[in-house]
Design an enzyme around this catalytic site. Structure first.
Site, PDB file in Angstrom:
ATOM      1  N   ARG A   1      39.196  34.940  45.692  1.00  0.00           N
ATOM      2  CA  ARG A   1      40.387  34.406  46.374  1.00  0.00           C
ATOM      3  C   ARG A   1      41.632  34.975  45.710  1.00  0.00           C
ATOM      4  NH1 ARG A   1      41.052  28.242  46.541  1.00  0.00           N
ATOM      5  NH2 ARG A   1      41.253  28.661  44.336  1.00  0.00           N
TER       6      ARG A   1
ATOM      7  N   ARG B   1      35.713  33.986  39.144  1.00  0.00           N
ATOM      8  CA  ARG B   1      35.100  33.172  40.196  1.00  0.00           C
ATOM      9  C   ARG B   1      34.936  33.999  41.479  1.00  0.00           C
ATOM     10  NH1 ARG B   1      37.439  27.334  40.597  1.00  0.00           N
ATOM     11  NH2 ARG B   1      39.366  28.355  41.218  1.00  0.00           N
TER      12      ARG B   1
END
Ligand SMILES: [Zn+2]
Length: 221
Positions: free
Chosen positions: A165, A122
């Site tokens: 992240r 992601r």
């Protein structure tokens, strides 16, 4: 049509909920979104929630339930709703039972190795928050196509830089998943005992999965 969507972080339940809710004419309720909105608007509730989060605490169940109780009385919930992100514990499920009757719990599952691959691929836009997925994941019949930006590392919408992240790095993902499974296993049993669980195994991207989920949900129309 009152549903709870269950599923590990990264499985895509928020995406599925946001796609199926408008088709069925029901509301997509994410308690996380409600709280973020209240904090942004600096309401009394928002201030309370903010103080819990800033001190590293979870928002107490009584507050979440009170918020939900008000939310499900709104007009857009007349035909029904999907709860996304709540309940997470048996205690919360019991409190929920006191304020409404759930018709079915859609439990979205995905092979753990694939889930780890999906989450660690992601990428998020630093500027606008748009989420991409750079992996093309295949295993047997399962194919999760990438949601890639047109230009590597750059957001299609705003030209912002894409990043990963820390929470999405593989070691952290495994740990987050362990916590999730430990916490929700009893919740799944709780709903199984009530005969409410409908399990959906992810075998493709949203274009493939949305019709599958819709078909099951329409049984409750
Ligand atoms: Zn962007």
């Amino acid at each position: 049509m009152r549903f709870v969507f269950l599923g590990p972080p990264g499985v895509g339940k928020g995406t599925y909920a946001s796609r199926v809710a408008p088709i069925l004419g029901i509301a997509h309720i994410s308690t996380g979104d409600i709280f973020r909105e209240e904090i942004k608007k600096e309401t009394e509730l928002g201030k309370k929630v903010k103080s819990y989060l800033e001190s590293g605490q979870l928002v107490p169940d009584e507050i979440v339930i009170e918020v939900l109780k008000q939310r499900i009385e709104e007009d857009d919930c007349k035909k029904g709703f999907i709860l996304d992100g709540f309940p997470r514990t048996i205690k919360q499920a019991e409190e929920l039972d006191k304020i409404t009757k759930i018709d079915a719990v859609i439990n979205i599952v995905l092979d753990e190795d694939l889930l780890v691959k999906k989450i660690s691929a992601r990428r998020i836009c630093r500027n606008c928050g748009k989420i991409y997925n750079i992996a093309d994941i295949r295993k047997g019949e399962i194919h999760l196509p990438p949601i890639a930006p047109k230009k590597e590392g750059i957001c299609d919408d705003c030209g912002g830089e894409l990043y990963q992240r820390d929470d999405d790095k593989e070691e952290v993902v495994r740990e987050r998943l362990n916590v999730y499974y430990e916490q929700t296993a009893p919740l799944i049993d709780y709903y199984k005992n009530k005969g409410l669980i409908r399990e959906i195994t992810v075998t493709g991207g949203p274009d493939k999965m949305v019709p599958v989920i819709l078909k099951i949900m329409k049984e409750y129309e």
